[in-house]
Write a protein that holds these residues in place. Structure first.
Motif, PDB file in Angstrom:
ATOM      1  N   SER A  51       0.855  -1.187   0.000  1.00  0.00           N
ATOM      2  CA  SER A  51       0.000   0.000   0.000  1.00  0.00           C
ATOM      3  C   SER A  51       0.887   1.230   0.000  1.00  0.00           C
ATOM      4  CB  SER A  51      -0.904   0.028   1.233  1.00  0.00           C
ATOM      5  OG  SER A  51      -0.128   0.160   2.407  1.00  0.00           O
ATOM      6  N   GLY A  52       0.289   2.390  -0.250  1.00  0.00           N
ATOM      7  CA  GLY A  52       0.987   3.647  -0.084  1.00  0.00           C
ATOM      8  C   GLY A  52       2.071   3.906  -1.106  1.00  0.00           C
ATOM      9  N   THR A  53       3.082   4.657  -0.670  1.00  0.00           N
ATOM     10  CA  THR A  53       4.169   5.054  -1.558  1.00  0.00           C
ATOM     11  C   THR A  53       5.512   4.742  -0.932  1.00  0.00           C
ATOM     12  OG1 THR A  53       4.287   7.284  -0.637  1.00  0.00           O
ATOM     13  CG2 THR A  53       2.782   6.961  -2.493  1.00  0.00           C
ATOM     14  N   LYS A  54       6.509   4.569  -1.804  1.00  0.00           N
ATOM     15  CA  LYS A  54       7.891   4.400  -1.368  1.00  0.00           C
ATOM     16  C   LYS A  54       8.770   5.189  -2.306  1.00  0.00           C
ATOM     17  CE  LYS A  54       7.751  -0.105   0.924  1.00  0.00           C
ATOM     18  NZ  LYS A  54       8.281  -1.493   0.958  1.00  0.00           N
ATOM     19  N   GLU A  55       9.865   5.645  -1.775  1.00  0.00           N
ATOM     20  CA  GLU A  55      10.793   6.427  -2.579  1.00  0.00           C
ATOM     21  C   GLU A  55      12.194   5.900  -2.363  1.00  0.00           C
ATOM     22  OE1 GLU A  55      10.102  10.551  -2.071  1.00  0.00           O
ATOM     23  OE2 GLU A  55      11.559  11.172  -3.590  1.00  0.00           O
ATOM     24  N   ASP A  64      -2.245   1.732  -5.198  1.00  0.00           N
ATOM     25  CA  ASP A  64      -3.590   1.922  -4.668  1.00  0.00           C
ATOM     26  C   ASP A  64      -4.406   0.676  -5.003  1.00  0.00           C
ATOM     27  OD1 ASP A  64      -6.280   2.660  -4.138  1.00  0.00           O
ATOM     28  OD2 ASP A  64      -5.805   4.761  -4.464  1.00  0.00           O
ATOM     29  N   SER A  65      -4.555  -0.181  -4.017  1.00  0.00           N
ATOM     30  CA  SER A  65      -5.244  -1.448  -4.247  1.00  0.00           C
ATOM     31  C   SER A  65      -6.714  -1.228  -4.601  1.00  0.00           C
ATOM     32  CB  SER A  65      -5.125  -2.320  -2.987  1.00  0.00           C
ATOM     33  OG  SER A  65      -5.849  -3.507  -3.143  1.00  0.00           O
ATOM     34  N   LYS A  66      -7.323  -0.273  -3.931  1.00  0.00           N
ATOM     35  CA  LYS A  66      -8.754  -0.024  -4.147  1.00  0.00           C
ATOM     36  C   LYS A  66      -9.022   0.493  -5.560  1.00  0.00           C
ATOM     37  CE  LYS A  66     -12.645   2.555  -2.187  1.00  0.00           C
ATOM     38  NZ  LYS A  66     -13.043   3.572  -1.186  1.00  0.00           N
ATOM     39  N   GLU A  67      -8.159   1.422  -6.005  1.00  0.00           N
ATOM     40  CA  GLU A  67      -8.317   1.992  -7.341  1.00  0.00           C
ATOM     41  C   GLU A  67      -7.640   1.145  -8.410  1.00  0.00           C
ATOM     42  OE1 GLU A  67     -10.302   4.521  -7.998  1.00  0.00           O
ATOM     43  OE2 GLU A  67     -10.778   4.624  -5.850  1.00  0.00           O
ATOM     44  N   ARG A  68      -6.950   0.105  -7.996  1.00  0.00           N
ATOM     45  CA  ARG A  68      -6.384  -0.889  -8.902  1.00  0.00           C
ATOM     46  C   ARG A  68      -5.317  -0.328  -9.838  1.00  0.00           C
ATOM     47  NH1 ARG A  68     -11.629  -4.612 -10.664  1.00  0.00           N
ATOM     48  NH2 ARG A  68     -12.331  -5.062  -8.542  1.00  0.00           N
TER      49      ARG A  68
END
Lengths: 108, 113
Positions: A51-55, A64-68
């Motif tokens: 989930s989320g972001t990584k840099e 974004d799992s929900k928005e696929r």
């Protein structure tokens, strides 16, 4: 049909510029990985996200799992960033489904 | 980062022969995978393996395919007998647990003549 749709298939950037790669999923995915294939054909792990972001340096990824969808942003592109980038997603059955890849060419 | 090794890097065999592809996974990893990539096509999942058992396999994992990891040695993919359509690059991967980040080997290029 394909569960992972990766775009664009090819991308040309000038040094110092940036862009984004995207993977859309036709079903809910539990996690996503991004890879770069090196000159020997080996897959180099760039990111793993549930989930989320990584840099990491000039690379940033979001999932974004929900928005696929998932994205991979490249900023300040360098010549050595050229290569083929893949996303791969896990739908929850401990198997990755790969996108078709994005061939990135960074030119001076 | 963690390294997965594969032996051999290339293998050429005649159709109908048996072949064994070897994978040395990351040392503390418990889940193992094989993927297949035919030239010009996407990488596709074949099978995953945990605690001595196949957990899930795809339709590409034909009856002629088998996997094992005897006594913590190499994780192997055996094809017996081979067919022309088995020509591909086979990638091994491993992860610490199910659903965790997978790390891939460099692949074995199999050519069946």
């Amino acid at each position: 049909g394909d569960q992972v749709e990766q775009s664009p298939s090819a991308l040309s950037l000038h040094e110092g510029t940036g862009s984004a790669l995207r993977c859309n999923f036709t079903t809910t995915m539990r996690a996503v990985q991004w890879f770069r294939k090196n000159s020997r054909g080996s897959l180099i792990n760039l990111f793993y996200l549930a989930s989320g972001t990584k840099e990491n340096g000039r690379l940033k990824s979001a999932f974004d799992s929900k928005e696929r969808y998932s994205t991979l942003h490249i900023r300040d592109a360098q010549l050595e960033d050229s290569g083929t980038y893949f996303c791969a997603a896990d739908s929850g059955y401990n198997k990755l489904t790969f996108g078709k890849g994005t061939v990135l060419l960074v030119s001076p | 980062g963690p390294k997965v090794l594969q032996i051999p890097s290339h293998q050429i065999i005649d159709m109908g022969q048996m072949v064994t592809l070897n994978c040395d996974p990351v040392s503390n990893h418990l889940y193992f995978y094989w993927y297949k990539q035919i030239l010009g096509q996407q990488m596709e999942f074949l099978v995953n393996f945990y605690n001595g058992k196949v957990m899930e396999k795809s339709k590409l994992f034909k009856d002629q395919f088998s996997v094992e990891r005897p006594d913590g040695s190499y994780f192997t993919l055996k094809i017996q007998p081979t067919a022309l359509e088995d020509s591909a690059v086979y990638f091994c991967a491993s992860s610490h647990r199910g659903g965790a980040e997978q790390f891939f080997g460099p692949g074995t290029r199999l050519t069946v003549l």
